[in-house]
Enzyme design. Structure first.
Site, mmCIF file in Angstrom:
data_model
loop_
_atom_site.group_PDB
_atom_site.id
_atom_site.type_symbol
_atom_site.label_atom_id
_atom_site.label_comp_id
_atom_site.label_asym_id
_atom_site.label_seq_id
_atom_site.Cartn_x
_atom_site.Cartn_y
_atom_site.Cartn_z
ATOM 1 N N HIS A 48 0.944 -1.282 -0.324
ATOM 2 C CA HIS A 48 0.024 0.057 0.209
ATOM 3 C C HIS A 48 0.992 1.404 0.158
ATOM 4 O O HIS A 48 0.160 1.942 -0.749
ATOM 5 C CB HIS A 48 -0.722 -0.520 1.048
ATOM 6 N N HIS A 94 -10.010 3.131 -1.298
ATOM 7 C CA HIS A 94 -10.859 2.458 0.363
ATOM 8 C C HIS A 94 -11.069 1.913 0.630
ATOM 9 O O HIS A 94 -12.026 1.223 0.937
ATOM 10 C CB HIS A 94 -11.144 3.666 0.935
#
Length: 745
Positions: A48, A94
């Protein structure tokens, strides 16, 4: 740490680190790491944060252009929009948090992207979202509806509360997203071009300030969670989902923008993924400096927090500032004015280290370059997926015959095609009074106050296309977003991407990713729309089942005269309907095949980027000259759906159209060939539109007229569709809304 120990191997697994990565950590430090240091490395070297599987491919994207003020590498990208102004924008995902906790996952996604924008010194003025969910019916329908309701409420709750309009977006419902929804959020802000702020930590001895909300235990290892697949234990990861406070963020936004008007600020960084760890190490790495902080000074809302927890927490609404030495009181007074506390937590050093203290004792000491610049970069194995040979085979002649009007109404009634009113009526899309084009009317458009200009923006992607051909599908995503912006009358000038894929450790997934990036690069170069930044979201899998490869493109364009902005809706009767571009037999991966025949097969629509560029230039030129009354791109559902959407509005203006047959009636009506748009023009402007199209090398012909209360389409002179506009519009309007009205009752 002895890796022969089973317990220690479990520690590495819990941190998402491989044994060879641990060896690299030891080499970087010249010693064994402490647990706090291990945690810091684990989040900074997570997929990430480090993009370790994608970086080698992302480097191939075009990132420079005459309007680019800031490309990838900062909190957001920025482009010159004229008059000394800049548009600052970015899209991020998200996804994992929104599956685990839909409301907070989506809400904090909105909060995070907003901070990325005002961190650059820009005032956020518009939001878009790109959402993917599973089917609303079937075995997982109830769960999907709960996720949809939570995500939409979270986006609305945060955006509405902070006062930033959500002016558009896209939503699709497909089986591969049932266990892994996608929540991609785009934000755009406006700034002076000479006032952009960077995330740097310059000036030895300059103080480092923590501002915003207090740190809690929410969100710890959120970056690590976002770098792993889902399984049956995903619900246990709820503590890794942050909780947002939009009212705190509003105060933080205003305080930061006020501080940025002074010359006391050196740099600022959002504490997003990896929290305080990411902010400190990235600011130091960008400047080649070090940062020393003492966690005892970090405001905490829970007692007994350890340095490990403080450094890895992803609590929301927090920023890290570096300010000029001697200006501390001025900085503190600005935040006090906004009822916020600015905590002096450390200072800039000249040793290039991230040094973390706890009441004066060193608990972590790591070179910033090791965390940021020397994270592992993998050129992972790739292989073409075996399924492609089968799914790309499509024999249209083998499809059972369907009545064109019945197929048309079925497609209008599908949630992916139908009206999204149920969604965007929950968003305040008029706050701040900048919105020129209402949500659902085409690309989002906002005026740039103080200038005659407006900005148009669109987010687009099609997972089915990319499943069938990742490279071509990605090219089509770029083209559609650019075309949507051009249909509003805007010249596309910059792009951002959110790349949603499965597990990169699987060679076929990595092949999909690499192919998609190649497609994006090729299309962006051809359309001269550079990538200014973006986000990569990998490991979008549940129980080993990956989502469709889904690159989402956000494109921003400039309209020189805001009064010339166009929408999709017919504006008058007896106006000429003109088809720009050519229709081919492009039913592969189409909404027609998916909805009517339950198939995801064939080759995605072919695309000629030179033709796409010509169409975009024509649309911008014709709208700028005031020759067009409306414009709508042909994409999902083909020209039959495009025409219907042009008619659906309070005015309810119908049409009568005659199309040249392409191969079959189905292909004529429902082909999704790109590089096409339906425009309308008043009688006195039709010839000029056709002349302009010829000058740009774009095929164009008048296919019908607006008027009446029926939707009539003939193919080669034979009636194919003839229905009442209100009946058709009711089916379209209830396609999504009906599911939630039924549930409420």
């Amino acid at each position: 740490m002895n890796l022969m120990s089973k317990a220690d191997a479990a520690v590495l697994e819990r941190h998402g680190l491989k044994p060879d990565e641990y060896d690299r950590i030891v080499a970087a430090l010249g010693r064994e790491p402490s647990l706090t240091e291990l945690g810091i490395f684990s989040v900074m070297w997570s997929e990430h944060c480090s993009y370790k599987s994608s970086r080698v491919h992302l480097r191939t994207l075009p990132t420079k252009g005459p309007r680019v003020l800031q490309g990838p590498g900062e909190n957001a990208g920025a482009v010159d929009i004229g008059d000394g102004m800049a548009a600052v924008f970015k899209i991020e995902s998200h996804n994992h948090p929104s599956f685990i906790e839909p409301y907070q996952g989506a809400a904090t996604g909105v909060g995070g992207i907003i901070r990325d924008i005002f961190t650059m010194g820009a005032r956020p003025v518009a939001l878009l979202n790109s959402l993917r969910f599973g089917p609303l019916d079937g075995p997982h329908g109830a769960r999907t509806r709960r996720i949809v309701e939570g995500v939409v409420a979270g986006i609305a709750g945060y955006g509405n509360s902070i006062g930033i309009p959500t002016i558009g977006g896209e939503i699709a419902f497909e089986e591969p997203y049932a266990g892994n929804p996608l929540v991609n959020v785009f934000c755009l802000g406006i700034s002076r071009a000479d006032a952009l702020v960077k995330g740097r930590a310059d000036g030895v001895g300059n103080p480092v300030y923590y501002v915003g909300a207090k740190t809690g235990r929410d969100g710890i290892h959120g970056a690590t969670m976002a770098s792993a697949e889902f399984d049956e234990k995903s619900a246990e990861k709820r503590p890794a989902v942050q909780v947002g406070d939009p009212f705190m963020e509003k105060l933080l936004l205003e305080a930061c923008l006020e501080l940025m008007k002074t010359d006391a600020l050196i740099g600022v960084q959002d504490m997003g993924a990896a929290g305080l760890t990411c902010a400190t190490s990235e600011m130091g790495a960008r400047s080649g400096s070090g940062i020393e902080i003492d966690v005892m000074h970090v405001p905490q809302r829970e007692s007994g927090m350890t340095p490990y927890e403080i450094m890895l927490s992803e609590s929301q609404e927090r920023m890290l500032l570096v300010v000029k030495k001697g200006r501390e009181r001025e900085v503190e007074e600005i935040f006090e004015k906004w009822d916020l506390h600015a905590a002096h937590v450390g200072f800039v050093t000249d040793d290039g280290l991230l040094r973390v203290m706890d009441h004066g004792a060193v608990v972590a000491e790591i070179p910033n370059t090791a965390l940021v610049d020397e994270a592992p970069v993998y050129n992972r194995p790739m292989s073409r997926p075996g399924y492609l040979d089968e799914v790309r085979q499509l024999d249209p002649a083998s499809l059972p015959g369907v009545n064109p009007q019945e197929a048309f109404l079925r497609i209008l009634s599908s949630p992916t095609i139908g009206s999204k009113l149920w969604v965007y009526r929950q968003y305040d899309h008029m706050v701040r009074t900048n919105t020129v084009v209402l949500a659902g009317m085409g690309a989002g458009v906002i005026r740039v106050k103080g200038t005659p200009r407006a900005l148009a923006m669109s987010v687009d992607g099609n997972g089915r296309y990319c499943y069938l051909d990742p490279r071509r599908g990605a090219m089509l995503a770029v083209a559609e977003a650019a075309r949507n912006v051009a249909c509003a009358g805007a010249q596309p000038i910059g792009a951002t991407n959110c790349l949603n894929f499965g597990n990169p450790e699987r060679p076929e997934i990595m092949w999909q990713f690499a192919e998609a990036v190649q497609g994006i690069g090729e299309a962006c170069r051809a359309l001269e729309v550079p990538i200014t930044g973006g986000n990569v979201s990998l490991y979008n899998e549940t129980d080993g089942k990956a989502i469709y490869p889904t690159p989402v493109l956000g494109i921003v364009g400039v309209i020189e005269d805001a009064s010339r902005a166009l929408t999709r809706v017919f504006r008058g009767t007896d106006e000429a309907i003109v088809l720009l571009g050519e229709t081919y037999d492009d039913l592969g991966g189409s909404e027609f095949l998916n909805t009517v025949h339950g198939l995801v097969k064939g080759q995605p629509p072919r695309i000629d980027l030179a033709k796409e560029r010509a169409l975009i230039d024509l649309l911008v030129s014709a709208s700028g000259a005031g020759l067009l009354r409306s414009a709508h791109d042909c994409s999902d559902g083909g020209i039959a759906i495009t025409l219907a959407e042009c008619a659906f509005d309070a005015a309810g203006i119908g049409y009568e159209v005659d199309l040249n047959e392409v191969e079959t009636v189905d292909a004529t009506l429902f082909s999704e060939s790109p590089s096409r748009a339906v425009v309308t023009a008043a009688r006195e402007h039709v010839e000029r539109v056709l002349e302009l199209a010829q000058q740009h090398g774009v095929p164009a012909r008048v296919i019908g007229r607006t008027g009446g209360t029926r939707l009539r389409i003939a193919v080669g002179g034979e009636t194919a569709i003839d229905c009442d506009i209100r009946d058709a519009e009711q089916r379209w309007a209830n396609a999504l809304t009906g599911w939630f009205q039924r549930q409420a009752s």
